[in-house]
Design a protein around this motif. Sequence first.
Motif, PDB file in Angstrom:
ATOM      1  N   MET A  78       9.136  -4.243   7.019  1.00 13.21           N
ATOM      2  CA  MET A  78       9.955  -3.158   6.492  1.00 13.21           C
ATOM      3  C   MET A  78       9.777  -1.926   7.371  1.00 13.21           C
ATOM      4  O   MET A  78       8.646  -1.571   7.719  1.00 13.21           O
ATOM      5  CB  MET A  78       9.540  -2.832   5.056  1.00 13.21           C
ATOM      6  CG  MET A  78       9.539  -4.050   4.135  1.00 13.21           C
ATOM      7  SD  MET A  78       9.168  -3.634   2.423  1.00 13.21           S
ATOM      8  CE  MET A  78       7.445  -3.143   2.577  1.00 13.21           C
ATOM      9  N   SER A  79      10.871  -1.299   7.705  1.00 12.09           N
ATOM     10  CA  SER A  79      10.803  -0.108   8.540  1.00 12.09           C
ATOM     11  C   SER A  79      11.659   0.995   7.941  1.00 12.09           C
ATOM     12  O   SER A  79      12.466   0.751   7.044  1.00 12.09           O
ATOM     13  CB  SER A  79      11.251  -0.433   9.962  1.00 12.09           C
ATOM     14  OG  SER A  79      12.592  -0.883   9.967  1.00 12.09           O
ATOM     15  N   SER A  80      11.477   2.201   8.465  1.00 12.53           N
ATOM     16  CA  SER A  80      12.223   3.376   7.982  1.00 12.53           C
ATOM     17  C   SER A  80      12.202   3.435   6.456  1.00 12.53           C
ATOM     18  O   SER A  80      13.232   3.622   5.801  1.00 12.53           O
ATOM     19  CB  SER A  80      13.665   3.330   8.492  1.00 12.53           C
ATOM     20  OG  SER A  80      13.709   3.282   9.892  1.00 12.53           O
ATOM     21  N   LEU A  81      11.019   3.287   5.913  1.00 17.65           N
ATOM     22  CA  LEU A  81      10.899   3.204   4.458  1.00 17.65           C
ATOM     23  C   LEU A  81      11.269   4.513   3.782  1.00 17.65           C
ATOM     24  O   LEU A  81      11.023   5.603   4.318  1.00 17.65           O
ATOM     25  CB  LEU A  81       9.480   2.777   4.077  1.00 17.65           C
ATOM     26  CG  LEU A  81       9.202   1.286   4.322  1.00 17.65           C
ATOM     27  CD1 LEU A  81       7.709   1.010   4.328  1.00 17.65           C
ATOM     28  CD2 LEU A  81       9.900   0.451   3.270  1.00 17.65           C
ATOM     29  N   GLY A 117       0.824  -1.200   0.000  1.00 15.64           N
ATOM     30  CA  GLY A 117       0.000   0.000   0.000  1.00 15.64           C
ATOM     31  C   GLY A 117       0.850   1.237   0.000  1.00 15.64           C
ATOM     32  O   GLY A 117       2.048   1.192  -0.311  1.00 15.64           O
ATOM     33  N   TRP A 118       0.233   2.333   0.388  1.00 14.33           N
ATOM     34  CA  TRP A 118       0.929   3.609   0.446  1.00 14.33           C
ATOM     35  C   TRP A 118       1.375   3.890   1.877  1.00 14.33           C
ATOM     36  O   TRP A 118       0.617   3.657   2.833  1.00 14.33           O
ATOM     37  CB  TRP A 118      -0.003   4.728  -0.030  1.00 14.33           C
ATOM     38  CG  TRP A 118       0.586   6.084   0.141  1.00 14.33           C
ATOM     39  CD1 TRP A 118       1.462   6.733  -0.658  1.00 14.33           C
ATOM     40  CD2 TRP A 118       0.327   6.976   1.252  1.00 14.33           C
ATOM     41  NE1 TRP A 118       1.764   7.955  -0.137  1.00 14.33           N
ATOM     42  CE2 TRP A 118       1.086   8.134   1.034  1.00 14.33           C
ATOM     43  CE3 TRP A 118      -0.469   6.890   2.400  1.00 14.33           C
ATOM     44  CZ2 TRP A 118       1.073   9.201   1.912  1.00 14.33           C
ATOM     45  CZ3 TRP A 118      -0.482   7.956   3.271  1.00 14.33           C
ATOM     46  CH2 TRP A 118       0.286   9.100   3.028  1.00 14.33           C
ATOM     47  N   SER A 154       6.399   2.157   8.254  1.00 19.54           N
ATOM     48  CA  SER A 154       6.641   0.718   8.263  1.00 19.54           C
ATOM     49  C   SER A 154       5.486  -0.020   7.598  1.00 19.54           C
ATOM     50  O   SER A 154       4.362   0.473   7.545  1.00 19.54           O
ATOM     51  CB  SER A 154       6.776   0.217   9.706  1.00 19.54           C
ATOM     52  OG  SER A 154       7.851   0.839  10.368  1.00 19.54           O
ATOM     53  N   LEU A 155       5.802  -1.193   7.112  1.00 23.49           N
ATOM     54  CA  LEU A 155       4.795  -2.090   6.542  1.00 23.49           C
ATOM     55  C   LEU A 155       5.170  -3.524   6.851  1.00 23.49           C
ATOM     56  O   LEU A 155       6.362  -3.850   6.950  1.00 23.49           O
ATOM     57  CB  LEU A 155       4.696  -1.929   5.018  1.00 23.49           C
ATOM     58  CG  LEU A 155       3.867  -0.791   4.433  1.00 23.49           C
ATOM     59  CD1 LEU A 155       3.995  -0.801   2.916  1.00 23.49           C
ATOM     60  CD2 LEU A 155       2.420  -0.864   4.857  1.00 23.49           C
TER      61      LEU A 155
END
Length: 118
Positions: free
Chosen positions: A82-85, A9-10, A16-17
């Motif tokens: 995923m972090s700090s994207l 998504g956005w 993070s995702l």
Amino acid sequence: VQLVESGGGWVQPGGSLLLSCAASGFAFASANMNWHRQVPGQDIEGIGGISPDGGEIEYADSMKDRFTISRDNAKNTLYLRMSSLKTEDSAVYFCATGWTYSPAYNARGQGTQVTVSS
């Protein structure tokens, strides 16, 4: 073999995702698995691979600080946190069989779009 990614998504930069990959049709608990990503028109970029029991995980050098691969064999599911994207992380994210992805030998899902922008 069926692999279905979800969770894309956005997200704003710095966010993070958690991506998931539901697997079926093969012995997931016995399979190396990997995540990779691709921007249309560009080469595949490997993120990392995980061993069948999750005891061995290897990341691409540019991914190891912000991305975490895990799996739940009881649920036949692979994960990518995923972090700090960053904006440059925008891509279609795929899960696939194998330690790394080779189109000639490995199956992958349809992908899930991740867009990082403000």
